[in-house]
Design a protein around this motif. Structure first.
Motif, short mmCIF file in Angstrom:
data_model
loop_
_atom_site.label_atom_id
_atom_site.label_comp_id
_atom_site.label_asym_id
_atom_site.label_seq_id
_atom_site.Cartn_x
_atom_site.Cartn_y
_atom_site.Cartn_z
N SER A 71 0.83 -1.19 0.00
CA SER A 71 0.00 0.00 0.00
C SER A 71 0.88 1.25 0.00
N THR A 72 1.96 1.21 0.79
CA THR A 72 2.86 2.36 0.85
C THR A 72 3.53 2.60 -0.51
N LEU A 73 3.78 1.50 -1.21
CA LEU A 73 4.44 1.64 -2.52
C LEU A 73 3.44 1.96 -3.63
N GLY A 74 2.17 2.13 -3.23
CA GLY A 74 1.17 2.50 -4.23
C GLY A 74 0.66 1.33 -5.04
N GLN A 75 1.01 0.10 -4.61
CA GLN A 75 0.49 -1.07 -5.34
C GLN A 75 -0.91 -1.39 -4.87
N SER A 76 -1.62 -2.14 -5.70
CA SER A 76 -3.02 -2.43 -5.34
C SER A 76 -3.08 -3.42 -4.18
N VAL A 77 -4.01 -3.17 -3.30
CA VAL A 77 -4.22 -4.03 -2.14
C VAL A 77 -5.65 -4.56 -2.21
N PRO A 78 -5.82 -5.87 -2.09
CA PRO A 78 -7.19 -6.39 -2.20
C PRO A 78 -8.11 -5.84 -1.10
N GLU A 79 -9.29 -5.43 -1.51
CA GLU A 79 -10.27 -4.91 -0.56
C GLU A 79 -10.96 -6.08 0.14
N PRO A 80 -11.30 -5.91 1.42
CA PRO A 80 -12.10 -6.95 2.07
C PRO A 80 -13.39 -7.19 1.30
N LYS A 81 -13.75 -8.48 1.18
CA LYS A 81 -14.93 -8.80 0.38
C LYS A 81 -16.21 -8.63 1.20
N THR A 82 -17.18 -7.96 0.57
CA THR A 82 -18.47 -7.80 1.26
C THR A 82 -19.61 -8.34 0.41
N ASP A 83 -19.31 -8.66 -0.88
CA ASP A 83 -20.38 -9.13 -1.77
C ASP A 83 -21.02 -10.39 -1.21
N GLY A 84 -22.31 -10.36 -1.11
CA GLY A 84 -23.01 -11.56 -0.67
C GLY A 84 -22.86 -11.86 0.81
N THR A 85 -22.18 -10.97 1.52
CA THR A 85 -22.02 -11.21 2.96
C THR A 85 -23.33 -10.90 3.67
N PRO A 86 -23.83 -11.83 4.49
CA PRO A 86 -25.09 -11.56 5.17
C PRO A 86 -25.02 -10.29 6.02
N GLU A 87 -26.16 -9.62 6.12
CA GLU A 87 -26.22 -8.34 6.82
C GLU A 87 -25.75 -8.46 8.28
N ARG A 88 -26.12 -9.57 8.92
CA ARG A 88 -25.76 -9.72 10.33
C ARG A 88 -24.24 -9.92 10.50
N VAL A 89 -23.63 -10.56 9.52
CA VAL A 89 -22.17 -10.73 9.58
C VAL A 89 -21.50 -9.37 9.46
N LEU A 90 -22.01 -8.58 8.52
CA LEU A 90 -21.44 -7.23 8.34
C LEU A 90 -21.62 -6.39 9.60
N TRP A 91 -22.77 -6.55 10.21
CA TRP A 91 -23.07 -5.82 11.45
C TRP A 91 -22.02 -6.12 12.52
N VAL A 92 -21.73 -7.39 12.71
CA VAL A 92 -20.73 -7.77 13.71
C VAL A 92 -19.33 -7.33 13.27
N ARG A 93 -19.05 -7.57 12.00
CA ARG A 93 -17.71 -7.25 11.48
C ARG A 93 -17.41 -5.76 11.62
N GLN A 94 -18.40 -4.96 11.24
CA GLN A 94 -18.16 -3.51 11.30
C GLN A 94 -18.05 -3.01 12.74
N ALA A 95 -18.80 -3.62 13.61
CA ALA A 95 -18.69 -3.23 15.04
C ALA A 95 -17.31 -3.62 15.56
N MET A 96 -16.84 -4.78 15.17
CA MET A 96 -15.52 -5.23 15.62
C MET A 96 -14.43 -4.29 15.13
N GLU A 97 -14.61 -3.78 13.91
CA GLU A 97 -13.58 -2.91 13.34
C GLU A 97 -13.42 -1.60 14.13
N LYS A 98 -14.45 -1.26 14.89
CA LYS A 98 -14.36 -0.02 15.66
C LYS A 98 -13.55 -0.19 16.95
N LEU A 99 -13.27 -1.41 17.30
CA LEU A 99 -12.53 -1.65 18.55
C LEU A 99 -11.04 -1.35 18.37
#
Lengths: 345, 191
Positions: free
Chosen positions: B91-119
């Motif tokens: 990322s520092t060298l400006g190369q592409s970094v794969p984005e975390p996948k969210t396609d098709g991820t159930p809403e409840r999983v995203l809910w938990v995942r996003q809350a965890m990311e705030k910790l």
């Protein structure tokens, strides 16, 4: 929440719920939790967070050992074999000690596995699907009542069990088949007395012959009766757990009495599907505590043995662990069956 | 059932079957470990294989006083840190970094995942090791090289913080709590 009103800190309450408090503090925490609505709310909050987190399930793709790992493994094993050849004397010595150690571990594993599979939370997914739900009640019953009485009595030496009360399982729960004189109760427990996460919880094959001493007859067996009634009433695992918690909260189930233990020395019991079907042993019940206080090797939720104390013959089983019954269960092999013959396991 | 530690000793002694049994026991838990932290299934699978590579390479150094489970998650944590360093470097060298996948991820999983990311990162790690890997406080302390009391206090903070994050989101979308998660089979969890 201040310590003026609460004898335990919030962190300690959390540690208690995690099974991480030493026995004396755990007992104090439990006693307080039963009476304190504020702490009950906090406990419910913690449980709620744990439950919410379970929403994040991960589907693991099926995958075997990759060809690269296979190659690396082959290379390592070849080197190992070569080392054996070139330094056979040294290797023999090392291997001897190693196999003595591994053998000791294996013996202990087998010993524990028998009762402990009965009581464990095994996450072996293939086996867990063998008994996904309750079978018909008839499959859990033993048609010959006398055979069930004999099996129950065989849990302990005749000098103890011949004067014991014997109960047998009927369609509505356990019924007294023989009134005893010495305060012991002999019983054949079924799979639902496993940990709630055991893959053999619903196994109709389990026949756990046990003979409880008087303190256990008074304060452990009621939990067996209670679970059994709920099972026979068709309740789900979650409902059973909740009912047990509610009954404990209302003091409808007794607090564990000191000195509670039971004999499981029957040759004819069927404890699990895991290979050897039996092992002669004793079980001792304690308040929730750190197994280290007994020098006990513990079995975790995944049925892994933690050999903190090599060669210790004591094991802390995951049967209860406060989930929800507030007691621990330590197993000690006896190496002899109730009829006096040696247990070769 | 043979313990992990006995299997590891057998593997040290040259047993392929012992290694295969360890692989069978830990492939899925390790996959879960990496998948939740990377949100990248392919990379997670790669790192599982790398973990077992490391086990093969270091088998002779394993000592039975350490639990195999703790030992494996120790390796996994190191591999994860190395992988994150690599991503950071790219990322520092400006190369592409794969984005975390969210396609098709159930809403409840995203809910938990996003809350965890705030910790806080370390509090999140402690919470995950406890809740998902089901490690004891002392196992976590050993892995992260921090005192057990620190594990406990950070776990406490992270659970309260997470509760607050989850609740604030659930207030705007009550359906998230409608099908609250059932206890996970085999998990240590709360009583």
């Amino acid at each position: 929440m201040s310590t003026n009103q609460h004898p335990i800190e919030q962190e300690e309450l959390m540690a208690y719920l995690d099974g991480e408090l030493p026995a004396d503090q755990a007992t104090e925490a439990l006693a307080h939790l039963e009476l304190c609505p504020e702490c009950q709310t906090l406990a419910a909050d913690f449980r709620g967070v744990s439950q919410d987190l379970m929403a994040w399930e991960v589907e693991s793709p099926e995958a075997g050992i990759s060809s690269e790992i296979n190659a690396s493994l082959g290379e390592r094993l070849r080197k190992r074999q070569a080392a054996k050849v070139t330094s056979s004397r040294l290797e023999n010595r090392v291997m001897t000690s190693r196999w003595v150690w591994a053998g000791a571990l294996a013996i202990v594993c087998v010993a524990v596995g028998l009762k402990l599979t009965l009581t464990s939370r095994n996450r072996n997914e293939d086996r867990s699907t063998a008994y996904p739900s309750m079978a018909s009640i008839e499959q859990y019953l033993i048609p010959d009542r006398n055979a069930e009485i004999a099996l129950a009595r065989s849990a302990a030496p005749p000098s103890i069990s011949r004067d014991a009360t014997v109960v047998t399982l009927g369609k509505n729960g356990y019924e007294t088949a023989v009134e005893g004189k010495n305060g012991f109760i002999c019983i054949v427990e079924r799979g639902w007395m496993n940990s709630f996460n055991s893959p053999e919880f619903w196994s109709p094959k389990t026949r756990g012959a046990e003979c409880f001493n008087p303190p256990a007859a008074r304060t452990v067996v009621p939990y067996t009766y209670f679970r059994t009634k709920l099972v026979l009433a068709g309740k789900s695992k979650a409902e059973i757990k909740e009912s047990i918690k509610t009954a404990m909260g209302k003091k409808e189930l007794p607090a564990l009495e000191a000195g509670a233990m039971c004999y499981m020395m029957s040759k004819d019991a069927y404890l699990n599907d895991g290979g050897g079907h039996n092992m002669a042993h004793l079980m001792f019940y304690t308040p929730l505590m750190d197994g280290a206080a007994w020098g006990a090797n513990s079995i975790d939720d995944s049925n892994h043995v933690s050999f903190k104390f090599p060669n210790s013959p004591i094991f802390l089983t995951p049967q209860f662990l406060g989930d929800p019954e507030p007691m621990d269960n330590f197993v000690v092999p006896t190496r002899v069956w109730s009829d006096g013959t040696p247990d070769q396991m | 059932m043979t313990s992990d530690e006995a299997l590891m000793l057998e593997f040290q002694g040259g047993s392929r079957a012992a290694f295969e049994e360890l692989f069978a026991r830990y492939r899925k838990p390790l996959y879960g470990f990496f998948a939740r932290r990377l949100n990248n299934p392919e990379r997670a699978e790669d790192l599982v294989q790398e973990t077992f590579f490391a086990v093969i390479r270091a088998a002779s150094r394993y000592e039975p006083r350490a639990l195999v489970r703790t030992y494996l998650y120790g390796i996994a944590l190191k591999l994860l840190a190395a992988d994150r360093r690599k991503l950071l470097m790219r990322s520092t060298l400006g190369q592409s970094v794969p984005e975390p996948k969210t396609d098709g991820t159930p809403e409840r999983v995203l809910w938990v995942r996003q809350a965890m990311e705030k910790l806080d990162a370390q509090e999140r790690e402690i919470l995950m090791l406890r809740e998902y890997e089901q490690l004891s406080y002392s196992d976590i302390a050993e892995l992260l090289r921090i005192p057990v009391n620190t594990v406990r206090s950070r776990l406490f903070r992270s659970r309260l913080a997470l509760k607050s994050y989850l609740e604030s989101e659930a207030k705007t979308n009550p359906a998230l709590r409608a099908n609250a998660g059932q206890p996970h089979p085999g998990r240590r969890g709360m009583q």
